[in-house]
Design a protein around this motif. Sequence first.
Motif, PDB file in Angstrom:
ATOM      1  N   ASP A   1       0.729  -1.097   0.072  1.00 35.10           N
ATOM      2  CA  ASP A   1       0.033  -0.071   0.268  1.00 35.10           C
ATOM      3  C   ASP A   1       0.787   1.089   0.009  1.00 35.10           C
ATOM      4  O   ASP A   1       0.991   1.897   1.074  1.00 35.10           O
TER       5      ASP A   1
ATOM      6  N   ASP B   1      -0.707   4.763   1.016  1.00 38.74           N
ATOM      7  CA  ASP B   1      -1.101   4.819   2.296  1.00 38.74           C
ATOM      8  C   ASP B   1      -2.537   4.936   2.010  1.00 38.74           C
ATOM      9  O   ASP B   1      -3.136   5.939   2.441  1.00 38.74           O
TER      10      ASP B   1
ATOM     11  N   VAL C   1      -4.596   0.664   4.375  1.00 43.54           N
ATOM     12  CA  VAL C   1      -4.228   0.608   5.767  1.00 43.54           C
ATOM     13  C   VAL C   1      -5.039   1.966   6.581  1.00 43.54           C
ATOM     14  O   VAL C   1      -5.689   1.504   7.708  1.00 43.54           O
ATOM     15  N   PRO C   2      -4.805   2.892   6.340  1.00 41.98           N
ATOM     16  CA  PRO C   2      -5.510   4.173   7.163  1.00 41.98           C
ATOM     17  C   PRO C   2      -6.882   3.976   7.087  1.00 41.98           C
ATOM     18  O   PRO C   2      -7.912   4.459   8.035  1.00 41.98           O
TER      19      PRO C   2
ATOM     20  N   ARG D   1      -8.258   1.670   9.310  1.00 39.12           N
ATOM     21  CA  ARG D   1      -8.286   1.995  10.834  1.00 39.12           C
ATOM     22  C   ARG D   1      -9.479   3.002  10.940  1.00 39.12           C
ATOM     23  O   ARG D   1      -9.999   3.142  12.231  1.00 39.12           O
TER      24      ARG D   1
ATOM     25  N   HIS E   1       4.724  -3.963   7.574  1.00 44.00           N
ATOM     26  CA  HIS E   1       3.704  -3.267   6.543  1.00 44.00           C
ATOM     27  C   HIS E   1       3.022  -4.487   5.867  1.00 44.00           C
ATOM     28  O   HIS E   1       1.558  -4.159   5.586  1.00 44.00           O
TER      29      HIS E   1
ATOM     30  N   ASP F   1       0.241  -5.267   8.225  1.00 40.01           N
ATOM     31  CA  ASP F   1      -0.936  -4.355   8.283  1.00 40.01           C
ATOM     32  C   ASP F   1      -1.930  -4.398   6.880  1.00 40.01           C
ATOM     33  O   ASP F   1      -2.883  -4.308   7.031  1.00 40.01           O
ATOM     34  N   CYS F   2      -1.104  -4.307   5.825  1.00 43.43           N
ATOM     35  CA  CYS F   2      -1.958  -4.609   4.479  1.00 43.43           C
ATOM     36  C   CYS F   2      -2.687  -5.866   4.410  1.00 43.43           C
ATOM     37  O   CYS F   2      -4.013  -5.883   4.143  1.00 43.43           O
TER      38      CYS F   2
END
Length: 505
Positions: free
Chosen positions: A194, A197, A200-201, A204, A476, A479-480
Amino acid sequence: MADDPPDMDDASYEDLKELVQLLRQEVAELKRENAALRDENARLKGKPPRPDVKPSRMAENAGSGGKPSGKGQGKSRRRGSKRSRLTIDEDRHLRPDGIPDNARFKGYEDYVVQDLEVRPRNIRYCRERWELPDGTTLTADLPADTRGHYGGELRRLVLSLYHRGQMTVPRLTRQLSDLGLLIDQRQVQRLLADPGDVFVPESREVLHAGVASAAWVSVDGTGARHRGQNGYCTQIGDSRFTGFATTDAKSRLDFLEILRAGHTDYVINVEALAYMAEHNLAQQAIERLADGPTHFPDKASWLAHLSALGLDRQERHARLATEAALYGAITHHRLLEETVVLSDDAGQFRVGDHALCWIHAERLIKGLDAFTARERAAVKKLRRLIWEFYDALKGYAKAPSAERRKQLRQRFDRIFRRKTDFAPLDRLLQRLYRRKEELLTVLDRPEVPLHTNGSENDIRSHVTRRKISGGTRSDHGRDCRDAHLGLMKTCDKLGISYWQYLGIP
């Protein structure tokens, strides 16, 4: 049989019908006796009994052609026309061969065919370059969805096949190569990342909005490998959203970190002090924390405060104080306001207004080892009473009333305060009775489910991903993976196509 059967030659149709019915009943009884003897023989030999296979639900709808109606409905639903939901992209006129001269044209007979066009498409962007008066060069930008030498639609396909299709990177690379693309595994992994970005954001933000507005959330967890070490993935969601987060350990500290939904501060407020008292933190430690600062912007400042107070010398004091400060931050940011946390009774999930899953509670009784016929009968009877009570709770959730609530509470007491001849069962009933309020949350909050089936369904995708691809090697990448699995499940719950979501600029 007790009576001799009638003579077949002289028997009437009614006599034969009655005889067949009697024979069927006797055969069924003999089968049950035979099965019981086989189970008893297996038990005496130390072998497991036959599995209790439930009958097919197709038999329930035998009157409607034997086809299952779906979701327990008695009437079969018509499928309806799919053609009305299709958008026609192209019309092609087909002409039959061998039309005689005296034939008359009678119009068209429409026949809709769905097809898919999958082929590589190589685009050469001729980027204009302009020399400015100061000697610098201005060059046209590439499209925003371009990643390296690959376009947005290719990246969309890679993300969909990897997360929705549960493909591995090697197989995905081979599939793209078969389609005519020049690409290797490293480039596929870059497309799965990602770099902008975006996802991921957004995942969240979905978690933050869901936790802040949910009337209830169900939670579950499973093992996860990261950097060659065993970790733990936690699922949080309700009927609208799903979020995943992988941490190093299975602890309440990590769960509270996830519930904080992106905030990084630690807060000592009334809720935090109440948490400390509830979990029996030393009164002297509570007073020290209450007399000091109340807000800490990050973990470093919080740990420095604990060290200054001398609370970092005992692991339990530091852990409980940190849990309380995290819970204080959750309430400070108005997360989990009047939100019920529904779980399978794993210790790390007992936070705030907590409710228990009835399915997992009943499994405790089902898993008891009963050695005598009397003990097995006691377990069987109690399981029947619990499932009948469970059905009554489902009925109450649809039409709650004060009188019905009182009756169900009394009925719960009669079931879980009874005494049997099976001591382990009695101890388990006492244990479940102490969790009465958590099991009867639905009486005060009818919108809260009675089970965590939704969480178990959500987390199954993570388990499948783990079995296919093992673990992750970078933070990373971890998280992805969590972000896309959560966003995919959220799209499913909201009725949004995950493929269409990936194409949104």
